[in-house]
Design a protein around this motif. Structure first.
Motif, PDB file in Angstrom:
ATOM      1  N   ASP A   1     -65.987 -65.955  18.007  1.00  9.79           N
ATOM      2  CA  ASP A   1     -66.077 -67.128  17.330  1.00  9.79           C
ATOM      3  C   ASP A   1     -67.298 -66.810  16.366  1.00  9.79           C
ATOM      4  O   ASP A   1     -68.339 -66.408  16.808  1.00  9.79           O
ATOM      5  CB  ASP A   1     -66.339 -68.230  17.937  1.00  9.79           C
ATOM      6  CG  ASP A   1     -66.281 -69.583  17.642  1.00  9.79           C
ATOM      7  OD1 ASP A   1     -66.710 -69.572  16.458  1.00  9.79           O
ATOM      8  OD2 ASP A   1     -65.844 -70.595  18.206  1.00  9.79           O
ATOM      9  N   ALA A   2     -66.889 -66.946  15.082  1.00 10.92           N
ATOM     10  CA  ALA A   2     -68.079 -66.789  14.000  1.00 10.92           C
ATOM     11  C   ALA A   2     -68.852 -67.941  13.560  1.00 10.92           C
ATOM     12  O   ALA A   2     -69.812 -67.747  12.813  1.00 10.92           O
ATOM     13  CB  ALA A   2     -67.147 -66.442  12.771  1.00 10.92           C
ATOM     14  N   ARG A   3     -68.729 -69.081  14.324  1.00 14.36           N
ATOM     15  CA  ARG A   3     -69.599 -70.305  13.968  1.00 14.36           C
ATOM     16  C   ARG A   3     -71.085 -70.011  14.526  1.00 14.36           C
ATOM     17  O   ARG A   3     -71.285 -68.829  15.464  1.00 14.36           O
ATOM     18  CB  ARG A   3     -68.950 -71.462  14.507  1.00 14.36           C
ATOM     19  CG  ARG A   3     -67.450 -71.880  14.132  1.00 14.36           C
ATOM     20  CD  ARG A   3     -67.129 -73.273  14.763  1.00 14.36           C
ATOM     21  NE  ARG A   3     -66.786 -72.765  16.185  1.00 14.36           N
ATOM     22  CZ  ARG A   3     -67.033 -73.467  17.382  1.00 14.36           C
ATOM     23  NH1 ARG A   3     -67.315 -74.880  17.031  1.00 14.36           N
ATOM     24  NH2 ARG A   3     -66.658 -73.107  18.396  1.00 14.36           N
ATOM     25  N   SER A   4     -71.781 -70.892  14.184  1.00  9.91           N
ATOM     26  CA  SER A   4     -73.231 -70.772  14.675  1.00  9.91           C
ATOM     27  C   SER A   4     -73.333 -70.735  16.144  1.00  9.91           C
ATOM     28  O   SER A   4     -72.416 -71.806  16.777  1.00  9.91           O
ATOM     29  CB  SER A   4     -74.170 -71.831  13.969  1.00  9.91           C
ATOM     30  OG  SER A   4     -73.733 -72.958  14.254  1.00  9.91           O
ATOM     31  N   LYS A   5     -74.429 -70.552  17.071  1.00  8.07           N
ATOM     32  CA  LYS A   5     -74.634 -70.730  18.384  1.00  8.07           C
ATOM     33  C   LYS A   5     -74.527 -72.219  18.627  1.00  8.07           C
ATOM     34  O   LYS A   5     -74.143 -72.573  19.737  1.00  8.07           O
ATOM     35  CB  LYS A   5     -75.695 -69.861  18.923  1.00  8.07           C
ATOM     36  CG  LYS A   5     -75.903 -69.578  20.271  1.00  8.07           C
ATOM     37  CD  LYS A   5     -74.619 -68.728  20.824  1.00  8.07           C
ATOM     38  CE  LYS A   5     -74.960 -68.265  22.233  1.00  8.07           C
ATOM     39  NZ  LYS A   5     -75.268 -69.214  23.224  1.00  8.07           N
ATOM     40  N   PRO A   6     -75.128 -73.106  18.096  1.00  6.68           N
ATOM     41  CA  PRO A   6     -75.478 -74.516  18.418  1.00  6.68           C
ATOM     42  C   PRO A   6     -73.857 -75.001  18.228  1.00  6.68           C
ATOM     43  O   PRO A   6     -73.695 -75.749  19.257  1.00  6.68           O
ATOM     44  CB  PRO A   6     -76.441 -75.107  17.248  1.00  6.68           C
ATOM     45  CG  PRO A   6     -77.389 -73.838  17.093  1.00  6.68           C
ATOM     46  CD  PRO A   6     -76.459 -72.622  16.983  1.00  6.68           C
ATOM     47  N   ARG A   7     -73.114 -74.870  17.415  1.00 10.61           N
ATOM     48  CA  ARG A   7     -71.735 -75.181  17.181  1.00 10.61           C
ATOM     49  C   ARG A   7     -70.966 -74.776  18.428  1.00 10.61           C
ATOM     50  O   ARG A   7     -70.234 -75.623  19.052  1.00 10.61           O
ATOM     51  CB  ARG A   7     -71.302 -75.141  16.032  1.00 10.61           C
ATOM     52  CG  ARG A   7     -71.910 -75.923  14.723  1.00 10.61           C
ATOM     53  CD  ARG A   7     -71.237 -75.290  13.267  1.00 10.61           C
ATOM     54  NE  ARG A   7     -70.004 -75.631  13.254  1.00 10.61           N
ATOM     55  CZ  ARG A   7     -69.226 -75.009  12.453  1.00 10.61           C
ATOM     56  NH1 ARG A   7     -69.859 -74.328  11.289  1.00 10.61           N
ATOM     57  NH2 ARG A   7     -67.992 -75.139  12.197  1.00 10.61           N
ATOM     58  N   PHE A   8     -71.318 -73.444  18.423  1.00  9.10           N
ATOM     59  CA  PHE A   8     -70.469 -72.689  19.775  1.00  9.10           C
ATOM     60  C   PHE A   8     -70.826 -73.576  21.091  1.00  9.10           C
ATOM     61  O   PHE A   8     -70.057 -73.629  21.877  1.00  9.10           O
ATOM     62  CB  PHE A   8     -70.754 -71.355  19.778  1.00  9.10           C
ATOM     63  CG  PHE A   8     -69.972 -70.635  20.680  1.00  9.10           C
ATOM     64  CD1 PHE A   8     -68.744 -70.273  20.728  1.00  9.10           C
ATOM     65  CD2 PHE A   8     -70.519 -70.255  21.855  1.00  9.10           C
ATOM     66  CE1 PHE A   8     -68.198 -69.500  21.506  1.00  9.10           C
ATOM     67  CE2 PHE A   8     -70.048 -69.475  22.983  1.00  9.10           C
ATOM     68  CZ  PHE A   8     -68.758 -69.110  22.730  1.00  9.10           C
ATOM     69  N   ASP A   9     -72.050 -73.638  21.297  1.00 15.47           N
ATOM     70  CA  ASP A   9     -72.576 -74.318  22.601  1.00 15.47           C
ATOM     71  C   ASP A   9     -72.231 -75.873  22.698  1.00 15.47           C
ATOM     72  O   ASP A   9     -72.513 -76.500  23.612  1.00 15.47           O
ATOM     73  CB  ASP A   9     -73.946 -74.082  22.700  1.00 15.47           C
ATOM     74  CG  ASP A   9     -74.357 -72.429  23.079  1.00 15.47           C
ATOM     75  OD1 ASP A   9     -73.448 -71.811  23.521  1.00 15.47           O
ATOM     76  OD2 ASP A   9     -75.541 -72.226  22.580  1.00 15.47           O
ATOM     77  N   GLY A  10     -71.872 -76.563  21.774  1.00 14.74           N
ATOM     78  CA  GLY A  10     -71.817 -77.701  21.473  1.00 14.74           C
ATOM     79  C   GLY A  10     -72.815 -78.664  21.594  1.00 14.74           C
ATOM     80  O   GLY A  10     -72.953 -79.970  21.687  1.00 14.74           O
ATOM     81  N   THR A  11     -74.184 -78.351  21.017  1.00 15.51           N
ATOM     82  CA  THR A  11     -75.371 -78.945  20.759  1.00 15.51           C
ATOM     83  C   THR A  11     -75.307 -79.108  19.523  1.00 15.51           C
ATOM     84  O   THR A  11     -76.391 -80.128  19.240  1.00 15.51           O
ATOM     85  CB  THR A  11     -76.479 -77.914  21.217  1.00 15.51           C
ATOM     86  OG1 THR A  11     -76.603 -76.888  20.390  1.00 15.51           O
ATOM     87  CG2 THR A  11     -76.354 -77.584  22.778  1.00 15.51           C
ATOM     88  N   ALA A  12     -74.660 -78.905  18.742  1.00 11.95           N
ATOM     89  CA  ALA A  12     -74.928 -79.402  17.125  1.00 11.95           C
ATOM     90  C   ALA A  12     -73.403 -79.791  16.569  1.00 11.95           C
ATOM     91  O   ALA A  12     -72.264 -79.193  17.270  1.00 11.95           O
ATOM     92  CB  ALA A  12     -75.164 -78.284  16.427  1.00 11.95           C
ATOM     93  N   PRO A  13     -73.397 -80.708  15.848  1.00 14.30           N
ATOM     94  CA  PRO A  13     -72.173 -81.481  15.630  1.00 14.30           C
ATOM     95  C   PRO A  13     -71.322 -80.498  14.483  1.00 14.30           C
ATOM     96  O   PRO A  13     -71.946 -79.751  13.940  1.00 14.30           O
ATOM     97  CB  PRO A  13     -72.456 -82.706  14.738  1.00 14.30           C
ATOM     98  CG  PRO A  13     -73.809 -82.658  14.269  1.00 14.30           C
ATOM     99  CD  PRO A  13     -74.461 -81.490  15.373  1.00 14.30           C
TER     100      PRO A  13
END
Length: 380
Positions: free
Chosen positions: A275-287
Motif C-alpha cells: 500500500d503506497a499511502r502514508s503510515k497514519p492512513r494505513f494504520d487508521g490513525t489519520a483520516p
C-alpha cells in the motif's frame, strides 16, 4: 485566432462537464510565450533514431548535444540509449530529444482533492514546450462513481487517437509535483499494450530547475486535441462511433485487479499486497482525504509510502536503494506483487520503482482503498 477561441470554449465546456474545472478563472490566453527561468546557453542539437537488430520493435534514441557559450565550448556528450526496461528518462534526455517527431510529451498533472490545485490551469500557465494535456479524471471509466478508474480499451484508444498519439510513438509523461501522477499514465499505457512509455524523472519542477524553457498558454492545436479526447470518451460511453482510431490497444488483464481478486488474495495469498499511502492512513490513525471514506488497510497488506521511493528532488531512487526499501518491509522481489493506494494513482509509483528492479508484472488494484473502504462488509 478565431479557431483557437472556439477550441478553447469547447474545451472549457467539456472540462466543466467532466468536473475538471472548478473555477470560472480558467485561463484562455491566446498568446504563446516562451519563458526562460535562467540564462540559457545555445545548443546545437542532433537526434539520431537507432533500431538495433536484436530489438527491431523498440526504437532507441541516442542524441548528441553540443553546448556552447561566451565562456567557451563544452565537449559533446551522448545520453544513454533508453529501453522499456528503464521506466524513467532525465530532463536532459528529454530536452535533447524534444523535437523528435516520434516522441509525444504528456502533462499528466493531477492533485489530491484537498490541495485545491487545478491541473488544466497550471498547464496553461506553464508546461514543457509541445506537451499535450492528459486528463486523468477525464480519460476514465464513466460507468462508475469511483474516481479515474481505468477506461475501456475502446475509450482509451479513442482518447489517444484524438490526442494524436500513434503506436509508433515514444511517450514521455510528466507532472507538476515531480513524480506523482505521471506514473499512473505510464501504467495505463502499459496496461493497454504500449511499452514505449517513460516518466520524466523529477517532472516539471526538475525541468524548470535545470533552466529549460516552458510555454505559457497553449496552442490552438493542443486545445483542440484535449477537447477532442474528452469528447471521444463521452461518445464511446454513449455508444456513439468515434473515428478515426489511430491508436490500437492490447489489453493486459494481468496488470490490473478488481475488488473480487483482492478479496480472494486475502485467503489464497498468491500476491504480496503493498500500500503506497502514508503510515497514519494505513494504520487508521489519520483520516482519508476523501470525505466519507474510513481509514485503515486491506488485511494482510504492508505499507510502503510512495515518498520512500523518491529522493529530495522527487526523482526515482537508484535500484540498490529501492531494493533496500522493499526488503526493509519484508517484501520478497521473487514473489508476485499487487499495489494499491487511495485511488490507484500513487500505487503506480511503487510499480514504477519495482519496474526499475526488473519486476514488470506488478499488479495495480485499480479501485484501491476508496473502493475497498466503500464496502461496509470489508474488514479494515
Amino acid at each position: 485566432m478565431v479557431a483557437e477561441d472556439m477550441a478553447s470554449t469547447v474545451l472549457t465546456r467539456t472540462l466543466f462537464h467532466t468536473g475538471l474545472l472548478r473555477s470560472s478563472s480558467f485561463l484562455t490566453r491566446r498568446t504563446q510565450l516562451s519563458t526562460s527561468f535562467c540564462n540559457r546557453r545555445p545548443f546545437c542539437l542532433r537526434t539520431v533514431p537507432v533500431y538495433p537488430a536484436q530489438k527491431a520493435k523498440t526504437a532507441v534514441w541516442t542524441p548528441c548535444v553540443m553546448a556552447s557559450s561566451s565562456f567557451g565550448t563544452r565537449a559533446a556528450y551522448s545520453t544513454q540509449s533508453i529501453s522499456t526496461n528503464e521506466p524513467v528518462v532525465s530532463v536532459d534526455w528529454l530536452h535533447a530529444n524534444l523535437k523528435d517527431p516520434d516522441l509525444k510529451v504528456l502533462d499528466a498533472s493531477w492533485y489530491m482533492p484537498d490541495e485545491q490545485r487545478n491541473p488544466i490551469q497550471e498547464y496553461q500557465v506553464a508546461h514543457i514546450p509541445g506537451a499535450l494535456f492528459f486528463d486523468i479524471d477525464g480519460i476514465s471509466d464513466r460507468t462508475t462513481n469511483l474516481p479515474h478508474m481505468l477506461p475501456s480499451e475502446e475509450a482509451f484508444a479513442a482518447a489517444c487517437s484524438a490526442l494524436g498519439i500513434g503506436n509508433k510513438d515514444g511517450i514521455v509523461v510528466y507532472d507538476g509535483k515531480g513524480l506523482f501522477s505521471a506514473a499512473r499514465v505510464w501504467w495505463m499505457f502499459r496496461v493497454f499494450g504500449h511499452d514505449r512509455v517513460w516518466v520524466l524523472d523529477g517532472g516539471l519542477p526538475r525541468w524548470r530547475a535545470s533552466g529549460y524553457d516552458v510555454e505559457s498558454s497553449a496552442s490552438g492545436d493542443a486545445i483542440l486535441k484535449a477537447s477532442a479526447a474528452s469528447e471521444a470518451i463521452e461518445k464511446v460511453y454513449h455508444g456513439q462511433a468515434v473515428a478515426p482510431i489511430t491508436f490500437q490497444t492490447k489489453f493486459r488483464p494481468h496488470l490490473v485487479w478488481t475488488l473480487e481478486q483482492v478479496k480472494s488474495n486475502i485467503e489464497e495469498k498468491t500476491h504480496q499486497h503493498i500500500d503506497a499511502r502514508s503510515k497514519p492512513r494505513f494504520d487508521g490513525t489519520a483520516p482519508e482525504p476523501r470525505k466519507g471514506i474510513r481509514s485503515g488497510h486491506v488485511p494482510g497488506s504492508k505499507c510502503i509510502p510512495f515518498p520512500q521511493l523518491l529522493d529530495a528532488s522527487q526523482t526515482l531512487l537508484p535500484a540498490d536503494e529501492l531494493k533496500k526499501r522493499f526488503e526493509k518491509e519484508g517484501i520478497s522481489l521473487e514473489s508476485p506483487l499487487v499495489s494499491s493506494c487511495g485511488t490507484g494513482v500513487t500505487a503506480c509509483i511503487l510499480v514504477l520503482g519495482l519496474h526499475r528492479l526488473g519486476k514488470s508484472d506488478v499488479v495495480v488494484y485499480d479501485g484501491s482503498w476508496t473502493e475497498w473502504a466503500g464496502h461496509p462488509d470489508n474488514t479494515c
